[in-house]
Design an enzyme around this catalytic site. Structure first.
Site, PDB file in Angstrom:
ATOM      1  N   ARG A  68       0.822  -1.215   0.000  1.00 51.06           N
ATOM      2  CA  ARG A  68       0.000   0.000   0.000  1.00 51.06           C
ATOM      3  C   ARG A  68       0.857   1.267   0.000  1.00 51.06           C
ATOM      4  O   ARG A  68       0.569   2.216   0.742  1.00 51.06           O
ATOM      5  CB  ARG A  68      -0.940   0.036   1.223  1.00 51.06           C
TER       6      ARG A  68
ATOM      7  N   ARG B 218      -3.962   6.671   0.844  1.00 53.53           N
ATOM      8  CA  ARG B 218      -4.468   7.899   1.482  1.00 53.53           C
ATOM      9  C   ARG B 218      -3.485   8.601   2.403  1.00 53.53           C
ATOM     10  O   ARG B 218      -3.681   9.757   2.747  1.00 53.53           O
ATOM     11  CB  ARG B 218      -5.746   7.574   2.261  1.00 53.53           C
TER      12      ARG B 218
ATOM     13  N   TYR C 163     -14.212 -12.731  -0.066  1.00 50.63           N
ATOM     14  CA  TYR C 163     -14.915 -11.478  -0.369  1.00 50.63           C
ATOM     15  C   TYR C 163     -16.215 -11.730  -1.125  1.00 50.63           C
ATOM     16  O   TYR C 163     -17.236 -11.090  -0.886  1.00 50.63           O
ATOM     17  CB  TYR C 163     -14.027 -10.539  -1.204  1.00 50.63           C
TER      18      TYR C 163
HETATM   19  O1  CP3 Z   1       0.339   0.897  -3.490  1.00 51.80           O
HETATM   20  C1  CP3 Z   1      -0.548   0.032  -3.312  1.00 51.80           C
HETATM   21  O2  CP3 Z   1      -0.324  -1.036  -2.731  1.00 51.80           O
HETATM   22  C2  CP3 Z   1      -1.905   0.366  -3.811  1.00 51.80           C
HETATM   23  C3  CP3 Z   1      -2.592  -0.602  -4.681  1.00 51.80           C
HETATM   24  C4  CP3 Z   1      -3.562  -1.493  -3.935  1.00 51.80           C
HETATM   25  C5  CP3 Z   1      -4.880  -1.127  -3.549  1.00 51.80           C
HETATM   26  N1  CP3 Z   1      -5.485  -2.237  -3.057  1.00 51.80           N
HETATM   27  C6  CP3 Z   1      -5.509   0.195  -3.694  1.00 51.80           C
HETATM   28  C7  CP3 Z   1      -6.467   0.580  -2.647  1.00 51.80           C
HETATM   29  C8  CP3 Z   1      -3.383  -2.825  -3.615  1.00 51.80           C
HETATM   30  C9  CP3 Z   1      -2.127  -3.689  -3.767  1.00 51.80           C
HETATM   31  C10 CP3 Z   1      -4.617  -3.287  -3.055  1.00 51.80           C
HETATM   32  C11 CP3 Z   1      -4.841  -4.686  -2.674  1.00 51.80           C
HETATM   33  C12 CP3 Z   1      -5.969  -5.001  -1.816  1.00 51.80           C
HETATM   34  N2  CP3 Z   1      -7.231  -4.526  -1.870  1.00 51.80           N
HETATM   35  C13 CP3 Z   1      -5.933  -5.984  -0.802  1.00 51.80           C
HETATM   36  C14 CP3 Z   1      -4.744  -6.831  -0.483  1.00 51.80           C
HETATM   37  C15 CP3 Z   1      -3.757  -6.088   0.276  1.00 51.80           C
HETATM   38  C16 CP3 Z   1      -3.918  -6.181   1.758  1.00 51.80           C
HETATM   39  O3  CP3 Z   1      -3.984  -5.093   2.357  1.00 51.80           O
HETATM   40  O4  CP3 Z   1      -3.961  -7.274   2.287  1.00 51.80           O
HETATM   41  C17 CP3 Z   1      -7.198  -6.038  -0.220  1.00 51.80           C
HETATM   42  C18 CP3 Z   1      -7.593  -6.917   0.925  1.00 51.80           C
HETATM   43  C19 CP3 Z   1      -8.024  -5.121  -0.918  1.00 51.80           C
HETATM   44  C20 CP3 Z   1      -9.460  -4.843  -0.704  1.00 51.80           C
HETATM   45  C21 CP3 Z   1      -9.610  -3.465  -0.202  1.00 51.80           C
HETATM   46  N3  CP3 Z   1      -9.506  -2.343  -1.009  1.00 51.80           N
HETATM   47  C22 CP3 Z   1      -9.785  -3.034   1.133  1.00 51.80           C
HETATM   48  C23 CP3 Z   1      -9.962  -3.944   2.335  1.00 51.80           C
HETATM   49  C24 CP3 Z   1      -9.780  -1.638   1.122  1.00 51.80           C
HETATM   50  C25 CP3 Z   1      -9.841  -0.733   2.324  1.00 51.80           C
HETATM   51  C26 CP3 Z   1     -10.997   0.082   2.453  1.00 51.80           C
HETATM   52  C27 CP3 Z   1     -10.727   1.282   3.308  1.00 51.80           C
HETATM   53  O5  CP3 Z   1     -11.526   2.212   3.188  1.00 51.80           O
HETATM   54  O6  CP3 Z   1      -9.723   1.336   4.032  1.00 51.80           O
HETATM   55  C28 CP3 Z   1      -9.607  -1.218  -0.220  1.00 51.80           C
HETATM   56  C29 CP3 Z   1      -9.548   0.160  -0.728  1.00 51.80           C
HETATM   57  C30 CP3 Z   1      -8.248   0.583  -1.326  1.00 51.80           C
HETATM   58  N4  CP3 Z   1      -7.603  -0.093  -2.294  1.00 51.80           N
HETATM   59  C31 CP3 Z   1      -7.516   1.770  -1.016  1.00 51.80           C
HETATM   60  C32 CP3 Z   1      -6.402   1.769  -1.852  1.00 51.80           C
HETATM   61  C33 CP3 Z   1      -5.336   2.829  -1.945  1.00 51.80           C
HETATM   62  C34 CP3 Z   1      -7.870   2.834   0.025  1.00 51.80           C
HETATM   63  C35 CP3 Z   1      -8.917   3.657  -0.163  1.00 51.80           C
HETATM   64  C36 CP3 Z   1      -9.314   4.673  -1.175  1.00 51.80           C
HETATM   65  O7  CP3 Z   1      -8.572   5.345  -1.902  1.00 51.80           O
HETATM   66  O8  CP3 Z   1     -10.538   4.882  -1.155  1.00 51.80           O
END
Ligand code: CP3
Length: 364
Positions: free
Chosen positions: A42, A46, A167
């Site tokens: 990540r 944010r 999921y």
């Molecule tokens: O630099 C990076 O790693 C960003 C790319 C990335 C994102 N998601 C963008 C994202 C990657 C590698 C992921 C993978 C991902 N997504 C995983 C596996 C990684 C891990 O943490 O185990 C999982 C479980 C997801 C599913 C997911 N997407 C979740 C649980 C969330 C969080 C929701 C929240 O509000 O916190 C997301 C959203 C997400 N995906 C964000 C980002 C940068 C954050 C929120 C946003 O911009 O709205």
């Protein structure tokens, strides 16, 4: 393993092994490196001002689907931090859409899948023939690869079958995985058919990414720690192993990542993945022993250490580097993703600490 053209094939004993090729990819293959490569789970997100600016005007999914934006976010984060690898900006859930499942990200709640898959019929109707719809991820990778050339490793990624299935079945994140395990135990044939479909789609999705220039694929089994060892073996291992092997056949190394996996590590390594992700709950050397030294490892700083005073952070970073003992095949990373609110300057400081650490002083 046959290697793709962007990975230099060198004998382990070549005198110039230290300098040829990108240090991140070299570490994935357990070749010697000049200094330990580092990147962060990540690393675009944010906690970073530049990302928040773009998020004011675009949703997460919009950024993912516009290759120009996804590439910009990926590149900005990697350059700002000075890391050795760039992970493509995408999300784990994107493959659900071409399979026929709508989802959205609700503020503060994480992903929500509108019609969770809970019956044999729901699994039967999932499509596996529209993976080409995910080509926008490939276009973004091409842009990132064109920008960095050989300077940085380009990481493509997908979810592991178990984690994605959870999921789809739960309809979002979960605490107890009740519906997932209900299907696993109660209708094992349907469970297996769901994983089979996921392996088909994920293999094709990874193929798209490798063809576009991904040097390495990371498979996120983020929630696999919800399984006991026997259940991992019976219900998740085989599908993960099939995916790992299929991706390796494409000529790139695979990083297999999970959290809360201390008891699963030897079995995760048995998938044959080149690199195993380690969380922070046991020391790196202990985790590496469990994985076996025939595999590289990635990890394992507690992401919340990034909120600690710099002196504490430095102690922790050095502890991890010393535990790796200069053995080829360590990629420095967090045990899980950077969380919102993390001070960017502390992340940059970790990159400096890792890069300044001298391998020959590993025993000092
Ligand atoms: O630099 C990076 O790693 C960003 C790319 C990335 C994102 N998601 C963008 C994202 C990657 C590698 C992921 C993978 C991902 N997504 C995983 C596996 C990684 C891990 O943490 O185990 C999982 C479980 C997801 C599913 C997911 N997407 C979740 C649980 C969330 C969080 C929701 C929240 O509000 O916190 C997301 C959203 C997400 N995906 C964000 C980002 C940068 C954050 C929120 C946003 O911009 O709205």
């Amino acid at each position: 393993m046959e290697l793709s053209p962007n990975i230099p094939v060198l004998p382990q004993t070549s005198p110039d092994t230290i300098l040829v090729g990108n240090r991140f990819i070299r570490a994935c293959l357990r070749r010697p490196v000049d200094r330990t490569p580092v990147w962060f789970l990540r690393q675009a997100g944010r906690y970073m001002q530049e990302y928040r600016e773009i998020r004011k005007f675009h949703t997460l999914v919009e950024i993912c689907k516009q290759p120009e934006l996804a590439a910009e976010v990926t590149i900005t984060a990697a350059e700002k931090l000075g890391v050795d690898a760039a992970i493509i900006f995408a999300d784990l859930l994107l493959p659900l859409e071409p399979m026929g499942l709508d989802f959205e990200f609700q503020t503060g709640e994480g992903p929500v899948v509108h019609h969770p898959v809970r019956t044999a019929e729901a699994v039967r109707t999932l499509r596996t023939d529209r993976t080409a719809d995910l080509a926008y991820v490939a276009r973004a990778i091409e842009k990132v690869a064109g920008h960095f050339r050989d300077r940085l490793g380009i990481i493509g990624f997908c979810g592991a079958p178990y984690t994605l299935a959870s999921y789809m079945i739960e309809g979002g994140g979960s605490k107890n995985y009740i519906h997932t395990k209900q299907m696993m135990f109660g209708d094992t044939a349907t469970w297996r058919s769901l994983l089979d479909k996921l392996v088909v789609v994920l293999t094709e999705y990874c193929q798209l990414q490798v063809q576009a220039g991904a040097d390495v694929i990371q498979i996120f089994d983020s929630w696999v720690g919800s399984l006991g060892l026997a259940d991992y073996r019976d219900y998740a291992f085989e599908a993960s192993q099939r995916l790992v092997r299929a991706v390796q056949q494409m000529g790139v190394p695979v990083i297999y990542f999970g959290v809360d996996t201390a008891g699963l590590l030897p079995d995760m390594a048995a998938t044959g993945a080149d690199v195993i992700g380690l969380d922070w709950r046991q020391p790196l050397d202990q985790g590496w022993r469990a994985v076996g030294h025939a595999h590289a490892v990635q990890g394992n700083l507690d992401p919340i250490t990034l909120f600690a005073p710099l002196e504490v952070l430095e102690l922790r970073v050095k502890e991890i580097l010393r535990a790796a003992q200069g053995r080829p095949g360590h990629i420095f990373n967090l045990g899980h993703g950077i969380v919102p609110g993390t001070p960017v300057e502390n992340v940059q400081a970790v990159v400096r600490m890792v890069h300044e650490f001298r391998l020959e002083t590993a025993h000092a």
